[in-house]
Design a protein around this motif. Sequence first.
Motif, PDB file in Angstrom:
ATOM      1  N   CYS A 215      59.912  31.683 -19.691  1.00  0.00           N
ATOM      2  CA  CYS A 215      60.104  30.273 -19.357  1.00  0.00           C
ATOM      3  C   CYS A 215      61.563  29.880 -19.586  1.00  0.00           C
ATOM      4  CB  CYS A 215      59.202  29.382 -20.214  1.00  0.00           C
ATOM      5  SG  CYS A 215      57.446  29.725 -20.007  1.00  0.00           S
ATOM      6  N   VAL A 216      62.073  29.070 -18.685  1.00  0.00           N
ATOM      7  CA  VAL A 216      63.419  28.515 -18.814  1.00  0.00           C
ATOM      8  C   VAL A 216      63.278  27.104 -19.369  1.00  0.00           C
ATOM      9  CG1 VAL A 216      65.530  27.890 -17.607  1.00  0.00           C
ATOM     10  CG2 VAL A 216      64.265  29.922 -16.909  1.00  0.00           C
ATOM     11  N   ALA A 217      63.761  26.912 -20.594  1.00  0.00           N
ATOM     12  CA  ALA A 217      63.564  25.640 -21.287  1.00  0.00           C
ATOM     13  C   ALA A 217      64.363  24.510 -20.648  1.00  0.00           C
ATOM     14  CB  ALA A 217      63.941  25.787 -22.760  1.00  0.00           C
ATOM     15  N   PHE A 218      65.587  24.786 -20.268  1.00  0.00           N
ATOM     16  CA  PHE A 218      66.430  23.751 -19.677  1.00  0.00           C
ATOM     17  C   PHE A 218      67.486  24.421 -18.809  1.00  0.00           C
ATOM     18  CE2 PHE A 218      68.467  24.901 -23.671  1.00  0.00           C
ATOM     19  CZ  PHE A 218      69.788  25.118 -23.286  1.00  0.00           C
ATOM     20  N   VAL A 219      68.073  23.653 -17.928  1.00  0.00           N
ATOM     21  CA  VAL A 219      69.176  24.117 -17.088  1.00  0.00           C
ATOM     22  C   VAL A 219      70.268  23.055 -17.173  1.00  0.00           C
ATOM     23  CG1 VAL A 219      69.957  24.746 -14.787  1.00  0.00           C
ATOM     24  CG2 VAL A 219      67.652  25.385 -15.539  1.00  0.00           C
ATOM     25  N   GLY A 220      71.347  23.389 -17.870  1.00  0.00           N
ATOM     26  CA  GLY A 220      72.483  22.482 -17.968  1.00  0.00           C
ATOM     27  C   GLY A 220      73.491  22.746 -16.859  1.00  0.00           C
ATOM     28  N   LYS A 221      74.074  21.687 -16.340  1.00  0.00           N
ATOM     29  CA  LYS A 221      75.028  21.812 -15.233  1.00  0.00           C
ATOM     30  C   LYS A 221      76.417  21.382 -15.694  1.00  0.00           C
ATOM     31  CE  LYS A 221      71.471  20.865 -11.763  1.00  0.00           C
ATOM     32  NZ  LYS A 221      71.054  19.992 -10.620  1.00  0.00           N
ATOM     33  N   ILE A 222      77.383  22.234 -15.397  1.00  0.00           N
ATOM     34  CA  ILE A 222      78.770  21.916 -15.749  1.00  0.00           C
ATOM     35  C   ILE A 222      79.673  22.290 -14.581  1.00  0.00           C
ATOM     36  CG2 ILE A 222      78.462  22.193 -18.240  1.00  0.00           C
ATOM     37  CD1 ILE A 222      79.610  24.981 -17.989  1.00  0.00           C
ATOM     38  N   LEU A 223      80.853  21.695 -14.608  1.00  0.00           N
ATOM     39  CA  LEU A 223      81.876  21.988 -13.609  1.00  0.00           C
ATOM     40  C   LEU A 223      83.215  21.603 -14.210  1.00  0.00           C
ATOM     41  CD1 LEU A 223      81.686  23.163 -10.727  1.00  0.00           C
ATOM     42  CD2 LEU A 223      81.942  20.840  -9.858  1.00  0.00           C
ATOM     43  N   ARG A 224      84.238  22.291 -13.808  1.00  0.00           N
ATOM     44  CA  ARG A 224      85.550  22.049 -14.417  1.00  0.00           C
ATOM     45  C   ARG A 224      86.034  20.627 -14.188  1.00  0.00           C
ATOM     46  NH1 ARG A 224      88.621  26.627 -11.632  1.00  0.00           N
ATOM     47  NH2 ARG A 224      86.500  27.429 -11.621  1.00  0.00           N
ATOM     48  N   THR A 225      85.564  19.980 -13.132  1.00  0.00           N
ATOM     49  CA  THR A 225      85.998  18.610 -12.834  1.00  0.00           C
ATOM     50  C   THR A 225      85.132  17.560 -13.515  1.00  0.00           C
ATOM     51  OG1 THR A 225      84.670  18.653 -10.810  1.00  0.00           O
ATOM     52  CG2 THR A 225      86.986  19.290 -10.634  1.00  0.00           C
ATOM     53  N   TYR A 226      84.120  17.980 -14.255  1.00  0.00           N
ATOM     54  CA  TYR A 226      83.240  17.021 -14.929  1.00  0.00           C
ATOM     55  C   TYR A 226      83.983  16.336 -16.080  1.00  0.00           C
ATOM     56  CZ  TYR A 226      78.825  18.193 -12.600  1.00  0.00           C
ATOM     57  OH  TYR A 226      77.833  18.335 -11.691  1.00  0.00           O
ATOM     58  N   SER A 227      83.549  15.128 -16.355  1.00  0.00           N
ATOM     59  CA  SER A 227      84.114  14.391 -17.488  1.00  0.00           C
ATOM     60  C   SER A 227      83.598  14.982 -18.799  1.00  0.00           C
ATOM     61  CB  SER A 227      83.729  12.914 -17.398  1.00  0.00           C
ATOM     62  OG  SER A 227      82.318  12.763 -17.500  1.00  0.00           O
ATOM     63  N   LYS A 228      84.264  14.587 -19.875  1.00  0.00           N
ATOM     64  CA  LYS A 228      83.875  15.106 -21.179  1.00  0.00           C
ATOM     65  C   LYS A 228      82.482  14.632 -21.581  1.00  0.00           C
ATOM     66  CE  LYS A 228      85.558  15.752 -25.877  1.00  0.00           C
ATOM     67  NZ  LYS A 228      86.655  15.501 -26.841  1.00  0.00           N
ATOM     68  N   ASP A 229      82.086  13.454 -21.120  1.00  0.00           N
ATOM     69  CA  ASP A 229      80.750  12.945 -21.448  1.00  0.00           C
ATOM     70  C   ASP A 229      79.669  13.871 -20.907  1.00  0.00           C
ATOM     71  OD1 ASP A 229      81.823  10.806 -22.764  1.00  0.00           O
ATOM     72  OD2 ASP A 229      81.700   9.442 -21.037  1.00  0.00           O
ATOM     73  N   LYS A 230      79.868  14.369 -19.699  1.00  0.00           N
ATOM     74  CA  LYS A 230      78.875  15.288 -19.133  1.00  0.00           C
ATOM     75  C   LYS A 230      78.837  16.605 -19.901  1.00  0.00           C
ATOM     76  CE  LYS A 230      78.736  13.511 -14.394  1.00  0.00           C
ATOM     77  NZ  LYS A 230      78.864  13.851 -12.950  1.00  0.00           N
ATOM     78  N   ILE A 231      79.994  17.037 -20.339  1.00  0.00           N
ATOM     79  CA  ILE A 231      80.039  18.262 -21.145  1.00  0.00           C
ATOM     80  C   ILE A 231      79.282  18.054 -22.460  1.00  0.00           C
ATOM     81  CG2 ILE A 231      81.536  19.908 -22.323  1.00  0.00           C
ATOM     82  CD1 ILE A 231      81.695  20.090 -19.305  1.00  0.00           C
ATOM     83  N   LEU A 232      79.491  16.884 -23.068  1.00  0.00           N
ATOM     84  CA  LEU A 232      78.809  16.589 -24.329  1.00  0.00           C
ATOM     85  C   LEU A 232      77.302  16.466 -24.135  1.00  0.00           C
ATOM     86  CD1 LEU A 232      81.295  14.020 -25.928  1.00  0.00           C
ATOM     87  CD2 LEU A 232      80.940  16.426 -26.553  1.00  0.00           C
ATOM     88  N   ASP A 233      76.866  15.997 -22.982  1.00  0.00           N
ATOM     89  CA  ASP A 233      75.426  15.921 -22.704  1.00  0.00           C
ATOM     90  C   ASP A 233      74.799  17.316 -22.717  1.00  0.00           C
ATOM     91  OD1 ASP A 233      75.560  13.192 -22.473  1.00  0.00           O
ATOM     92  OD2 ASP A 233      75.714  13.191 -20.274  1.00  0.00           O
ATOM     93  N   VAL A 234      75.511  18.271 -22.156  1.00  0.00           N
ATOM     94  CA  VAL A 234      75.000  19.647 -22.156  1.00  0.00           C
ATOM     95  C   VAL A 234      74.985  20.200 -23.577  1.00  0.00           C
ATOM     96  CG1 VAL A 234      75.381  21.986 -21.289  1.00  0.00           C
ATOM     97  CG2 VAL A 234      75.785  20.030 -19.790  1.00  0.00           C
ATOM     98  N   VAL A 235      76.009  19.866 -24.355  1.00  0.00           N
ATOM     99  CA  VAL A 235      76.052  20.320 -25.748  1.00  0.00           C
ATOM    100  C   VAL A 235      74.864  19.767 -26.528  1.00  0.00           C
ATOM    101  CG1 VAL A 235      77.360  20.207 -27.905  1.00  0.00           C
ATOM    102  CG2 VAL A 235      78.554  20.629 -25.754  1.00  0.00           C
TER     103      VAL A 235
END
Length: 861
Positions: A215-235
């Motif tokens: 089972c895959v518990a979650f799938v986080g999405k990131i991209l180099r152009t994403y803001s820091k808030d989106k990065i922190l959401d994945v963290v």
Amino acid sequence: MQELKRAIILSLFLLYLNTVSGCELLGRFNIYSFVILQHVSNQQILFRFYMRAFRWTQVMIFAIEEINNDPAVLPNISLGYKILSSCSSPTNAVRAALTLASRPQEIDLTSPCPPAISALIAESGSSQSLAVAGTLGPFQVPIVSYFSTCACLSDRAKYPSFFRTIPSDYFQAKALAALVKRFGWQWIGAIQSDNDYGRNGILAFTEEVKKLGVCVAFVGKILRTYSKDKILDVVEMIKKSTVRVILAFVPEGDFYPLMEEVVKQNITGIQWLGSEAWITAPRPSTPEVYQAFGGALGFVVQRMAIPNLKPFLTGINPYTDPSAVFVRDFWEFMVGCRPVSQEEKTGTEATNEICKGNETIMNFQDAFFNVMDLRVSYNVFKGVYAIAHALHQLLFCQPVGEKMVRPCLNTSEIQPKLVTDQLQKVNFRNQFGDDVFFDVNGDPPASYDIINWQLIDGQVQHVTLGHFSSDANGNYRLSIQEEEIVWRTGKMVIVEVPTSVCSNICPAGTRKAQIKGKPTCCFDCITCADGTIANSTADCTPCPQEYWSNESKDECIPKMIEFLTYHEPMGIAITIVSLLGASLTLATMIVFLHYRETPVIKASNSELSCFLLFSLFLCFLCPLTFLGRPTVWTCMLRHTAFGVTFALCISCVLGKTIVVVTAFKATIPGNKVGGKFGPAQQRIIVCFCTLIQIVICVLWLTLKPPFPDMVFKYSNKKIILECNTGSEAAFYAVLGYIGILAIICLVLAFLGRKLPDNFNEAKFITFSMLIFCAVWITFIPAYVSSPGKFTVAVEIFAILSSAFGLLLSIFALKCFIILIKVASPSLIIYKCCKYHNMTLKYGNNYLIFHNVLITVCMRLL
């Protein structure tokens, strides 16, 4: 910190060496400086040169020069190149590709120069390759990618001219799934780049692991152009999850900002799995990043050493060729100063000092100069050679290495579609012994090395610990040196394989119960139901019919076998009562034989009485055959012996009843009816009635005899061993026949109920038959409703009850009279005289009793 990587498009075009007019051997377009943009804040932008991609360009140039110097490949023909930067943007990639594919307007169509390009080596990113292949595909311009792994690019209908020298993510997904299966990880997380590479890679991986129950518990999405808030959401997603294994299917440039944040927040204890896009990248391979990502595992394409490449790389110098593309930026990044021959405009901060001109990189130990562990760079090398071989086959109509002949096609006649067709047919072995070819989808054979991040001498090393390969039939082979893997959780290096499950494996004796709203890997463990077990499986499996589950529900144990035995209390009681009845019967028989000359014995028809006592003796012994483990012989014996002995018993009673009733009912003086039922007729009645039962039993044993049977319906934990009657009709026929005899006895005895009170045998017979019929009438419903061995007990009870009823009712008073003699002499004289007067009154009808009565009277007096 967010990073933007500038990828590249490599292009090739052909020139005659001896052609000088209108053609340029090495054309270069330096549209953008080759740098990385790092967003430090909203106001400040730091420029950083991207060394990895620059080395790819140098490998391409090295391969072109090597081919140009090889007389066996494209003799008298040289390859040229143009290099453009796409800045990792699909839009810029399409713009650059169209620029390269367009023929310059100033070149005459009759010129001996070839078209603008013969092939593209592009792109490193799958999203950029999708854009370029989709744009140039309809024009059949061949594109060879060295680092685009998206499985979607294998669609020949959409991308007919796309080739690559790196395996498709379809195979990498299989490899990652095989790794997950190997170590038993059931609960994993996933990080994907929000582009075609990440989406398609995780989709292929998810489809593979679902087949394995992962089972895959979650799938986080990131991209180099994403803001820091989106990065922190994945963290935060990572921190809240219970997974201990996370797959990052992300290019290095997209993943590095997240890696920095993971290290900053000290998120440890996670086993990271990496795709080929970042697992061997030099930038994150630092001791600082290792604190959180140490022990990472991933797959990369096979490495190869190109020894001749190092002198070429160390020979890069902005003073040798001032117009060389990106060399000035490379020099400034490596040496730390600006070449004096360049203008003040640079790709780095203007505070860098100006070079003196005597700087050198010959002794640099940077990873850039490591040519013994090439992976993506080797893919670039293979791509250049594949195009060269395709062009050779196109121009000379024969593979490289065969006898040289004149060209069969002019370079000015080269069309992109012809190059594409030849690329599909390319199949050669390069100087490193590696076979280079493409399948029908433009993919190379799948082959990966397994990489493990290890800290050796303070440096992060990418240690190869295994291999994965796939054949044309879809079969794969995974080999890995598990004992050499360094696992890391937190700051401790461990030897055990880390575990990652949503729910622990259910212990033996329990089964999985799915939790509503959660993946299948999350479950509760519920104890198996009775009769089922769970040891090595997730489900409860029923035990075989002859077995039952133990208390812990992890093993099937034989069911307890139950039958009526001699040593249990009920069996002991039955044995005692049976032997008591047989003893009483035998004692009564002895009394009758000893006192056979007495009037009482003679008056009760001693011969029939002895037959009756013998049959009762057998009836009392019948229950003993019902005890013990049923066998074929005991099953046949118990029912037939019971039927025959009781038929004999009731036949004797019937004979006595007929004699008594017939004698006392002959009221007319001189009637001879009573005399007709002498000893011979009595024997005939007994034998005939018994013979009928014997015939029934013989037919029963011949057609469908009783047999031992195991009955499971009464108890789940017990097997009841009993005798199956074989034929229910035969069994009830035996009982029915005995019942018919008993009813006839009862009716005849009832007809004699008004005989004189004295010496009335019929009353005793009537009473005994009432007991007999009452017992066997109640036997039938009790027999049908009693479970297990109690069925046998009911039948034994009926046998013993009816036998005791006959014995006591018919013989108890006679034995009392014979043994005790409690009657007074005057009463006996009165009774004897009364019987004598009755004899005189009725004449010879009482002749059969006359002598007996006289003898009794005289003896008692």
